[in-house]
Structures are given as structure tokens and as C-alpha cells.
Scaffold this active site. Structure first.
Site, PDB file in Angstrom:
ATOM      1  N   ARG A 198       0.773  -0.908  -0.441  1.00 35.53           N
ATOM      2  CA  ARG A 198      -0.023  -0.317   0.454  1.00 35.53           C
ATOM      3  C   ARG A 198       0.822   0.905   0.151  1.00 35.53           C
ATOM      4  O   ARG A 198       1.672   1.097   0.472  1.00 35.53           O
ATOM      5  CB  ARG A 198      -1.008   0.258   1.495  1.00 35.53           C
ATOM      6  CG  ARG A 198      -1.963  -1.508   1.261  1.00 35.53           C
ATOM      7  CD  ARG A 198      -2.931  -1.539   2.332  1.00 35.53           C
ATOM      8  NE  ARG A 198      -2.392  -0.796   3.932  1.00 35.53           N
ATOM      9  CZ  ARG A 198      -3.022   0.129   4.319  1.00 35.53           C
ATOM     10  NH1 ARG A 198      -4.234   0.486   4.642  1.00 35.53           N
ATOM     11  NH2 ARG A 198      -2.541   0.294   5.444  1.00 35.53           N
ATOM     12  N   LYS A 238       5.530 -10.240  10.281  1.00 34.66           N
ATOM     13  CA  LYS A 238       4.735 -10.731   8.684  1.00 34.66           C
ATOM     14  C   LYS A 238       4.949 -11.329   7.891  1.00 34.66           C
ATOM     15  O   LYS A 238       6.401 -12.440   7.601  1.00 34.66           O
ATOM     16  CB  LYS A 238       4.628  -9.320   8.479  1.00 34.66           C
ATOM     17  CG  LYS A 238       4.163  -8.935   6.795  1.00 34.66           C
ATOM     18  CD  LYS A 238       4.008  -7.461   6.574  1.00 34.66           C
ATOM     19  CE  LYS A 238       2.951  -7.816   4.979  1.00 34.66           C
ATOM     20  NZ  LYS A 238       2.838  -5.853   5.334  1.00 34.66           N
ATOM     21  N   ARG A 255      -0.066  -0.377  14.742  1.00 38.96           N
ATOM     22  CA  ARG A 255       1.129  -1.330  15.109  1.00 38.96           C
ATOM     23  C   ARG A 255       0.876  -1.154  16.529  1.00 38.96           C
ATOM     24  O   ARG A 255      -0.534  -0.478  16.914  1.00 38.96           O
ATOM     25  CB  ARG A 255       1.671   0.627  15.018  1.00 38.96           C
ATOM     26  CG  ARG A 255       2.381   0.323  13.479  1.00 38.96           C
ATOM     27  CD  ARG A 255       3.328  -0.604  13.521  1.00 38.96           C
ATOM     28  NE  ARG A 255       4.140  -0.253  11.608  1.00 38.96           N
ATOM     29  CZ  ARG A 255       4.043  -0.796  10.421  1.00 38.96           C
ATOM     30  NH1 ARG A 255       1.686  -1.362  10.592  1.00 38.96           N
ATOM     31  NH2 ARG A 255       3.272  -0.476   9.318  1.00 38.96           N
TER      32      ARG A 255
END
Ligand code: ATP
Length: 329
Positions: A125, A190, A326
Site C-alpha cells: 500500500r 509478517k 501498529r
């Protein structure tokens, strides 16, 4: 990557040594071009042994994507997909976006899928990059044509996350979790990302290009380029899943979820999504598009996929758009 790199690597994929002369002969090229084709492969996340007098060897075999195998794994559903595999492309999303212009809406209901062995300019993004090496994961995109307008598609990236989490969990990665709006994590790192790009207007129809990157076994060379904590499936349980089987399982689940989403929106996935959310009931910080921050406690998501945050001022919901989430350390 040079045009000869992949043919040479395919030939080396038996784990044996092959002399430069033998490779050159097999591929009908010069010895010099074989040597040239392997220059810089480390940058693609690969190790190729070169031993004087013996030649070249790929110590760790690659699992190539195989269209026929993927179609076999798709079984009865195979005819629903138009599957293409490319050796290399800059971005599978960009290419499918170019090809799937909203003006080209036709009666063809098959699902276009483009997967690539090497994505050289993967995007996240807001201009962020998705890093991957040659054959070290799955990088693919698919096109879904919605009759609805873009305004009814909120929650789509969360629904796509549900499909990925379902597949990973049923493939032995029970700790696969989601992070609002579009990340897949294991142990807080991730593992996968999605990028959804829409064409069309608010009232529809809309073309959605859904891009997915999943790390299977990523080299340190590639991991060093990633500016946040990342993981791959190999690090979780010491083996790399069958790449073609995983790709087929993802396509089947994505199609199932997208069909449901098309009819009912995000609402039927909401509870399941919250169950998978890595940061549920945790203190988080949202970075807003204007650069400001908002802190609060995560209290699930709304029927439209917006994040509900409990702040000193009460509960607020935030649409995914340009917001980053976050965990507060
Ligand atoms: P958000 O929380 O807003 O989604 P994000 O940083 O996760 O933020 P994305 O656009 O979803 O942003 O993904 C791009 C980011 O993912 C990159 O900026 C990088 O930090 C990270 N990244 C890039 N390649 C990989 C990879 N192979 N594995 C894990 N993470 C990666």
C-alpha cells in the site's frame, strides 16, 4: 534476471554438478552466456555453487510453479480459472490491472490468475514495496469482477485475509493470524501481504485486482531488504509446503470467500476475522493519512470491516483506506 537464467537454473535443479560446457550444449548457447546468466543470482535470493573442474550446482532445489499440477489440484473447479504463470514480471497486480480494464467487461466469468516465479517490483500500500526472490514464495494476483460499486466493497481485504488464514491454518500453520486491515502474521511477524486495487466507480460494476504475496522460504538476502519483522513458512515448522498445492488451495478458498462476499458482503466473515485478529483487545496506535496518531484498545471490527478502537473519548471506527496499525510496545 537474464533470459537464460531460468533455463539454466531449471537444468541445475537436479542438485548435481553440471559443467558449463554441458549446460551450454544442452541449451544450444555459448559457455560464456551460461556463465553470464548466473552472474548476480545471489540478488535473487539463490545460492549456486561453482567449483573449478566440476561446474555449477544448485545445492537447494527450487519448487517450480507448474500450471498443470495446480490445475490438477484445483480438481473440478479448474475450469473456473484462467491461470497463467510467468517466469518474471514487475508486478502481477500491475499487469492484471492493465489487462482487466473496466471497459473490457465481458460475459466471461472465469477468474484470471497470474502467478510469477520472480516479481521484480512487487507493491504494497501507499508506494511500499513487496520484496521477494526467485521461487521463494507465492506472488500472484487474481481478478474478480463485482457488480457492486467500490463503496460496497469495504471489508474486501479483510475477507481475503480470512481466506488466507483458513488455508494456512488447515495446512498445519494453526498460529496464522491477521492484522487489520491486510496483513497475515505468524508469531507477530509478517508472513504475507495483500494489495487490492479497484477499477470502476462508486455505483459499479467494479474490477478488483487482488494481489497476494506469501513467504515460503526466503533467503537472508531478501529478508535484509524488509524493514519490519518478517517470517516464512519454512521458519515455522522446518519444511516448505508444496508450492503448487498451496497455490491451488488458496485459489479455491479465495473463490469460495469472494463468491460469499459478492452476495453478503463482509458481515458473515466478521466474527471469524476477529477470532484471527492478532491485536484484538490490545493497545495499538493508528497512523492516520495526515501523519497524526491515535491510540486505543482494539474492540473488533464493524460489519463493513472498519476497525473499532476504544479511546478515552469512546469507541470510534476507522476505515482501512490509508491507515496503518501498529501494536503499542
Ligand atoms: P500496514 O500495516 O499499513 O498494512 P505495512 O507496512 O504492512 O503496513 P503493506 O503495504 O501492507 O504495508 O506491505 C508492505 C510492507 O511489507 C513493506 O513496507 C515491508 O515493510 C513489508 N514487506 C515487504 N516485503 C515483505 C515480505 N516478503 N515479507 C514480509 N513483509 C514484507
Amino acid at each position: 534476471m537474464k533470459s537464460l537464467t531460468l533455463p539454466v537454473l531449471r537444468l541445475l535443479n537436479d542438485g548435481e554438478f553440471h559443467s558449463g560446457v554441458a549446460i551450454a550444449h544442452a541449451l544450444g548457447v555459448s559457455r560464456a552466456s551460461v556463465s553470464l546468466s548466473l552472474q548476480g543470482v545471489e540478488e535473487l535470493g539463490l545460492v549456486v555453487n561453482k567449483v573449478h573442474g566440476r561446474g555449477y550446482r544448485l545445492p537447494e532445489r527450487l519448487q517450480w510453479l507448474n500450471r498443470e499440477l495446480i490445475l490438477t489440484h484445483l480438481g473440478q473447479e479448474a475450469s473456473a480459472f484462467r491461470l497463467e504463470i510467468m517466469d518474471t514480471t514487475e508486478s502481477t497486480n500491475s499487469l492484471l490491472l492493465q489487462r482487466s480494464s473496466i471497459k473490457k467487461i465481458s460475459g466471461d466469468r472465469s477468474i484470471s490468475v497470474l502467478a510469477t516465479e520472480l516479481q521484480t517490483g512487487g507493491r504494497g500500500r501507499r508506494g511500499r514495496e513487496w520484496h521477494s526472490g526467485l521461487g521463494d514464495g507465492l506472488t500472484f494476483s487474481l481478478v474478480w469482477r463485482f457488480q457492486q460499486g467500490a463503496n460496497l466493497l469495504s471489508g474486501l481485504s479483510l475477507a481475503v485475509g480470512v481466506a488466507i488464514a483458513r488455508v494456512l491454518r488447515s495446512s498445519g500453520f494453526e498460529d496464522a493470524a491477521l492484522k487489520w486491515p491486510n496483513d497475515v502474521l505468524i508469531d507477530g511477524r509478517k508472513l504475507a501481504g495483500t494489495l487490492i486495487e479497484l477499477q470502476g466507480d462508486m455505483l459499479g460494476p467494479t474490477v478488483a485486482v487482488i494481489g497476494i504475496g506469501i513467504n515460503l522460504k526466503v533467503s537472508d538476502t531478501i529478508k535484509d531488504r524488509i524493514d519490519q519483522s518478517a517470517t516464512d513458512l519454512y521458519s515455522i515448522n522446518g519444511e516448505t509446503p508444496d508450492r503448487n498445492r498451496l497455490m491451488a488451495a488458496l485459489l479455491l478458498e479465495l473463490a469460495r470467500v469472494l463468491r460469499d462476499f459478492e452476495c453478503h458482503g463482509f458481515a458473515p466473515f466478521r466474527q471469524e476475522w476477529v477470532h484471527y485478529h492478532a491485536l484484538e483487545n490490545q493497545s495499538v496506535q493508528l497512523q492516520m493519512p495526515d501523519g497524526s496518531f491515535q491510540e486505543g484498545l482494539v474492540r473488533g471490527v464493524g460489519q463493513d470491516g472498519s476497525l473499532i478502537l476504544n479511546t478515552p473519548g469512546g469507541d470510534h471506527s476507522y476505515n482501512s483506506g490509508e491507515i496503518s496499525l501498529r501494536k503499542v510496545a
